[in-house]
Design an enzyme around this catalytic site. Structure first.
Site, PDB file in Angstrom:
ATOM      1  N   LYS A  24     -36.809  30.596  30.949  1.00 35.19           N
ATOM      2  CA  LYS A  24     -37.988  30.056  31.650  1.00 35.19           C
ATOM      3  C   LYS A  24     -37.711  28.643  32.153  1.00 35.19           C
ATOM      4  O   LYS A  24     -37.970  28.321  33.308  1.00 35.19           O
ATOM      5  CB  LYS A  24     -39.194  30.024  30.689  1.00 35.19           C
ATOM      6  CG  LYS A  24     -40.356  29.185  31.181  1.00 35.19           C
ATOM      7  CD  LYS A  24     -41.546  29.240  30.257  1.00 35.19           C
ATOM      8  CE  LYS A  24     -41.590  28.180  29.193  1.00 35.19           C
ATOM      9  NZ  LYS A  24     -41.866  26.813  29.699  1.00 35.19           N
ATOM     10  N   ASN A  25     -37.178  27.812  31.263  1.00 38.60           N
ATOM     11  CA  ASN A  25     -37.023  26.401  31.628  1.00 38.60           C
ATOM     12  C   ASN A  25     -35.872  26.153  32.598  1.00 38.60           C
ATOM     13  O   ASN A  25     -35.769  25.065  33.161  1.00 38.60           O
ATOM     14  CB  ASN A  25     -36.857  25.538  30.364  1.00 38.60           C
ATOM     15  CG  ASN A  25     -38.176  25.402  29.620  1.00 38.60           C
ATOM     16  OD1 ASN A  25     -39.214  25.848  30.093  1.00 38.60           O
ATOM     17  ND2 ASN A  25     -38.126  24.787  28.444  1.00 38.60           N
ATOM     18  N   CYS A 118     -51.530  17.296  27.748  1.00 36.67           N
ATOM     19  CA  CYS A 118     -51.544  18.696  27.347  1.00 36.67           C
ATOM     20  C   CYS A 118     -51.624  18.726  25.830  1.00 36.67           C
ATOM     21  O   CYS A 118     -51.708  17.679  25.196  1.00 36.67           O
ATOM     22  CB  CYS A 118     -50.322  19.431  27.863  1.00 36.67           C
ATOM     23  SG  CYS A 118     -48.834  19.017  26.986  1.00 36.67           S
ATOM     24  N   ARG A 123     -47.656  13.212  27.757  1.00 35.73           N
ATOM     25  CA  ARG A 123     -46.650  13.617  28.742  1.00 35.73           C
ATOM     26  C   ARG A 123     -46.784  12.919  30.098  1.00 35.73           C
ATOM     27  O   ARG A 123     -47.103  13.537  31.122  1.00 35.73           O
ATOM     28  CB  ARG A 123     -46.661  15.148  28.904  1.00 35.73           C
ATOM     29  CG  ARG A 123     -46.387  15.834  27.583  1.00 35.73           C
ATOM     30  CD  ARG A 123     -46.313  17.311  27.678  1.00 35.73           C
ATOM     31  NE  ARG A 123     -45.013  17.782  28.148  1.00 35.73           N
ATOM     32  CZ  ARG A 123     -44.686  19.065  28.211  1.00 35.73           C
ATOM     33  NH1 ARG A 123     -45.543  19.980  27.834  1.00 35.73           N
ATOM     34  NH2 ARG A 123     -43.503  19.437  28.637  1.00 35.73           N
ATOM     35  N   PRO A 124     -46.497  11.630  30.124  1.00 34.74           N
ATOM     36  CA  PRO A 124     -46.592  10.891  31.388  1.00 34.74           C
ATOM     37  C   PRO A 124     -45.474  11.266  32.365  1.00 34.74           C
ATOM     38  O   PRO A 124     -44.569  12.012  32.020  1.00 34.74           O
ATOM     39  CB  PRO A 124     -46.425   9.435  30.944  1.00 34.74           C
ATOM     40  CG  PRO A 124     -45.663   9.497  29.667  1.00 34.74           C
ATOM     41  CD  PRO A 124     -46.030  10.803  29.013  1.00 34.74           C
ATOM     42  N   MET A 125     -45.536  10.708  33.590  1.00 34.62           N
ATOM     43  CA  MET A 125     -44.515  10.990  34.608  1.00 34.62           C
ATOM     44  C   MET A 125     -43.838   9.708  35.077  1.00 34.62           C
ATOM     45  O   MET A 125     -43.214   9.682  36.131  1.00 34.62           O
ATOM     46  CB  MET A 125     -45.150  11.677  35.813  1.00 34.62           C
ATOM     47  CG  MET A 125     -45.374  13.153  35.603  1.00 34.62           C
ATOM     48  SD  MET A 125     -45.775  13.953  37.145  1.00 34.62           S
ATOM     49  CE  MET A 125     -44.314  13.718  38.121  1.00 34.62           C
ATOM     50  N   ASP A 307     -38.656  22.574  21.002  1.00 37.98           N
ATOM     51  CA  ASP A 307     -39.279  23.872  21.290  1.00 37.98           C
ATOM     52  C   ASP A 307     -39.009  24.910  20.198  1.00 37.98           C
ATOM     53  O   ASP A 307     -39.532  26.021  20.260  1.00 37.98           O
ATOM     54  CB  ASP A 307     -38.792  24.414  22.646  1.00 37.98           C
ATOM     55  CG  ASP A 307     -39.412  23.669  23.814  1.00 37.98           C
ATOM     56  OD1 ASP A 307     -40.331  22.858  23.588  1.00 37.98           O
ATOM     57  OD2 ASP A 307     -38.977  23.905  24.967  1.00 37.98           O
ATOM     58  N   ARG A 399     -47.411  32.603  28.550  1.00 38.79           N
ATOM     59  CA  ARG A 399     -46.782  31.666  29.482  1.00 38.79           C
ATOM     60  C   ARG A 399     -45.259  31.686  29.327  1.00 38.79           C
ATOM     61  O   ARG A 399     -44.539  31.449  30.292  1.00 38.79           O
ATOM     62  CB  ARG A 399     -47.286  30.239  29.213  1.00 38.79           C
ATOM     63  CG  ARG A 399     -48.679  29.956  29.730  1.00 38.79           C
ATOM     64  CD  ARG A 399     -49.001  28.473  29.597  1.00 38.79           C
ATOM     65  NE  ARG A 399     -47.793  27.712  29.872  1.00 38.79           N
ATOM     66  CZ  ARG A 399     -47.343  26.707  29.128  1.00 38.79           C
ATOM     67  NH1 ARG A 399     -48.014  26.291  28.101  1.00 38.79           N
ATOM     68  NH2 ARG A 399     -46.234  26.100  29.445  1.00 38.79           N
TER      69      ARG A 399
HETATM   70  C1  UD1 Z   1     -39.039  20.069  29.090  1.00 41.04           C
HETATM   71  C2  UD1 Z   1     -39.286  21.528  28.750  1.00 41.04           C
HETATM   72  C3  UD1 Z   1     -40.079  21.633  27.448  1.00 41.04           C
HETATM   73  C4  UD1 Z   1     -39.372  20.863  26.335  1.00 41.04           C
HETATM   74  C5  UD1 Z   1     -39.070  19.436  26.774  1.00 41.04           C
HETATM   75  C6  UD1 Z   1     -38.236  18.664  25.755  1.00 41.04           C
HETATM   76  C7  UD1 Z   1     -39.407  22.588  30.931  1.00 41.04           C
HETATM   77  C8  UD1 Z   1     -40.238  23.250  31.959  1.00 41.04           C
HETATM   78  N1  UD1 Z   1     -40.047  22.145  29.831  1.00 41.04           N
HETATM   79  O1  UD1 Z   1     -40.306  19.476  29.307  1.00 41.04           O
HETATM   80  O2  UD1 Z   1     -40.184  23.008  27.097  1.00 41.04           O
HETATM   81  O3  UD1 Z   1     -40.195  20.821  25.190  1.00 41.04           O
HETATM   82  O4  UD1 Z   1     -38.338  19.451  28.023  1.00 41.04           O
HETATM   83  O5  UD1 Z   1     -37.051  19.339  25.483  1.00 41.04           O
HETATM   84  O6  UD1 Z   1     -38.190  22.508  31.051  1.00 41.04           O
HETATM   85  N2  UD1 Z   1     -41.658  11.267  29.038  1.00 41.04           N
HETATM   86  C9  UD1 Z   1     -42.124  10.033  29.426  1.00 41.04           C
HETATM   87  N3  UD1 Z   1     -42.158   9.754  30.756  1.00 41.04           N
HETATM   88  C10 UD1 Z   1     -41.751  10.631  31.698  1.00 41.04           C
HETATM   89  C11 UD1 Z   1     -41.268  11.888  31.295  1.00 41.04           C
HETATM   90  C12 UD1 Z   1     -41.234  12.181  29.953  1.00 41.04           C
HETATM   91  O7  UD1 Z   1     -42.498   9.211  28.602  1.00 41.04           O
HETATM   92  O8  UD1 Z   1     -41.813  10.312  32.904  1.00 41.04           O
HETATM   93  C13 UD1 Z   1     -41.627  11.625  27.599  1.00 41.04           C
HETATM   94  C14 UD1 Z   1     -42.567  12.779  27.271  1.00 41.04           C
HETATM   95  O9  UD1 Z   1     -43.875  12.326  27.048  1.00 41.04           O
HETATM   96  C15 UD1 Z   1     -41.934  13.336  26.025  1.00 41.04           C
HETATM   97  C16 UD1 Z   1     -40.441  13.100  26.252  1.00 41.04           C
HETATM   98  O10 UD1 Z   1     -40.359  12.118  27.275  1.00 41.04           O
HETATM   99  O11 UD1 Z   1     -42.357  12.629  24.913  1.00 41.04           O
HETATM  100  C17 UD1 Z   1     -39.652  14.305  26.657  1.00 41.04           C
HETATM  101  O12 UD1 Z   1     -40.217  14.888  27.787  1.00 41.04           O
HETATM  102  P1  UD1 Z   1     -39.374  15.642  28.887  1.00 41.04           P
HETATM  103  O13 UD1 Z   1     -37.948  15.750  28.448  1.00 41.04           O
HETATM  104  O14 UD1 Z   1     -39.655  15.047  30.204  1.00 41.04           O
HETATM  105  O15 UD1 Z   1     -40.014  17.092  28.820  1.00 41.04           O
HETATM  106  P2  UD1 Z   1     -40.397  18.048  30.015  1.00 41.04           P
HETATM  107  O16 UD1 Z   1     -39.368  17.967  31.095  1.00 41.04           O
HETATM  108  O17 UD1 Z   1     -41.819  17.837  30.377  1.00 41.04           O
END
Ligand code: UD1
Length: 420
Positions: A24-25, A118, A123-125, A307, A399
């Site tokens: 999926k990922n 969520c 989960r910020p960007m 995960d 999902r």
């Molecule tokens: C992806 C996976 C998810 C997995 C996660 C960690 C997909 C679709 N999902 O999610 O299943 O649990 O990796 O292995 O591939 N963070 C920030 N700022 C940002 C982005 C992230 O602070 O801009 C933080 C998040 O809040 C979190 C951490 O970084 O605490 C890891 O997140 P991230 O690696 O980005 O996870 P996803 O890509 O959302």
């Protein structure tokens, strides 16, 4: 809100062979990356999941022509027009934010609704946006929407991620593939799904190297071409079956796996006394009467995957001894703990750590899945428990697991999906 539930009869011992689906990922960023080119891309071995359908809906909404033939999706993005994504679609799946990099790189403008929090944390960007800004994007955040524009195109640059975010690494790789000049992403995520995205992008003509290490180098090109690609097997689906074998004292052989992707999970299962036999592309897991307690700390790849934390926590709840489980990736990923307690588990939470005192067995209860992997963990716990369990909230499971009951029941599980 769920309209369906699982009724799970406990005390099953799972035995047999199961073929693991495509990841999926890996699928989600690869489908987003099809937006980078105006030719046709074919992606094979896709899992049949709600999240994959949501990404299909996002691509269609944007104007791509998407054909699905079984496990194959053919995406023609030549007529993509809409560059804005509604709140409704963004809310259905956070990973919709992966279209940000590709759309910005190809069209110079994109507007998406903020994905918001969520069930496993805020989960910020910020890392996605900071990286794009470093490449010359102008970002505005207003009324819950993020707008990104590139008045002078995207320029290659040096980006150092504050933490190795999977999504940020993917978004930036995709954006940099069409940027002007060379981009270097340092402290990049090293997950196998990033390597698969690199393979896909390279097959479209991108110049990228280093995925799987902490430094990824991308030399932007003018345009990308159509391609065909098969996604890697799903290491989390595989890991979930491995824990299912362990928790039910069963014997399951997995096919279509890449064992090295599961090294951390294999090591922990072996430490717990579970027998794991690894061949080139199969893994056999044989349970024991009672696993030994082991400690877990979730880490970015190649560390123990977050995960797999809920499933492993379920296993540790019936282990001999006390295990300490630390969650370092997400701030709020212990919602399954309260539900496992309802099933008789002895777990204490201290901040980001769960102290699990193994009990000899669990008992069925009425429990609710708060998110995807929590739902998987509760399903595994229920299969091992005495008596029956009613599991609510199974839309989360759909999902990320393809009709879970249809794949687990032939191995000896007794899971019934009911409308409520
Ligand atoms: C992806 C996976 C998810 C997995 C996660 C960690 C997909 C679709 N999902 O999610 O299943 O649990 O990796 O292995 O591939 N963070 C920030 N700022 C940002 C982005 C992230 O602070 O801009 C933080 C998040 O809040 C979190 C951490 O970084 O605490 C890891 O997140 P991230 O690696 O980005 O996870 P996803 O890509 O959302």
């Amino acid at each position: 809100m769920s309209s369906q539930k699982f009724l799970i009869v406990g005390k099953s011992r799972l035995k047999g062979t199961v073929k693991i689906n495509g990841s999926k990922n890996a699928t989600l960023p690869i489908l987003a990356a099809t937006l980078l080119c105006s030719e046709t891309a074919t992606v094979k071995d896709l899992p049949n999941l709600h999240d994959v359908n949501t990404m299909k809906d996002v691509l269609t909404y944007l104007g791509a022509r998407v054909n699905r033939e079984g496990r194959k999706m053919i995406v023609d993005s030549s007529e993509v027009q809409s560059l804005e994504i509604s709140e409704d679609l963004m809310r259905r799946m956070r990973a919709s934010n992966l279209v940000l990099g590709p759309l910005l790189a190809r069209f110079g403008y994109v507007k998406i609704s903020y994905p918001g929090g969520c069930n496993i944390g805020s989960r910020p960007m910020n890392l996605h946006l900071k990286g794009l800004q470093a490449m010359g994007a102008v970002i505005t955040e207003k009324f819950g929407y993020i707008t990104a524009e590139t008045p002078f195109g995207l320029q290659g640059t040096e980006i150092h991620l504050d933490m190795p975010s999977v999504g940020a690494t993917e978004n930036l790789m995709m954006a940099a593939a069409l940027a002007d000049g060379i981009t270097t992403i340092r402290n990049a995520a090293k997950e196998p799904e990033i390597v698969d995205l690199q393979s896909f992008l390279v097959s479209m003509g991108a110049k990228i190297s280093g995925a799987g290490t902490d430094t990824i180098r991308i030399e932007g090109v003018q345009a990308l071409k159509g391609t065909e690609h098969t996604v890697i097997p799903d290491r989390i689906e595989a890991g979930t079956y491995m824990v299912a074998a362990a928790i039910t004292n069963g014997d399951i052989t997995l096919t279509n796996v890449i064992p090295v992707h599961l090294d951390a999970v294999i090591a922990k299962l072996r430490e717990a006394g579970v027998q794991v036999t690894v061949n080139e592309d199969t893994i056999r897991v044989q349970g024991v009467e009672r696993p030994k307690a082991v400690d877990i700390k979730t880490m970015p790849y190649p560390g123990f995957p977050t995960d797999m934390q809920p499933q492993f926590l379920a296993l540790m709840s019936i282990a001999e001894g006390t295990s300490i489980i630390s969650e370092t990736i997400f701030e709020n990923r212990f919602k399954h703990v309260a539900e496992l307690r309802r099933m008789g588990a002895d777990i204490r939470l201290e901040g980001n750590t769960a102290i699990v005192r193994g009990v000899p067995g669990l008992t069925g209860a009425y429990v609710e899945a708060s998110d995807l992997r929590a739902g998987a963990a509760l399903t595994l716990a229920a299969m091992a428990a005495e008596d029956g369990t009613v599991l609510d909230g199974i839309e989360h499971i759909d999902r990320g697991y393809e009709r879970m009951e249809k794949k687990y029941n032939p191995l000896g599980a007794r899971i019934i999906r009911v409308n409520s």
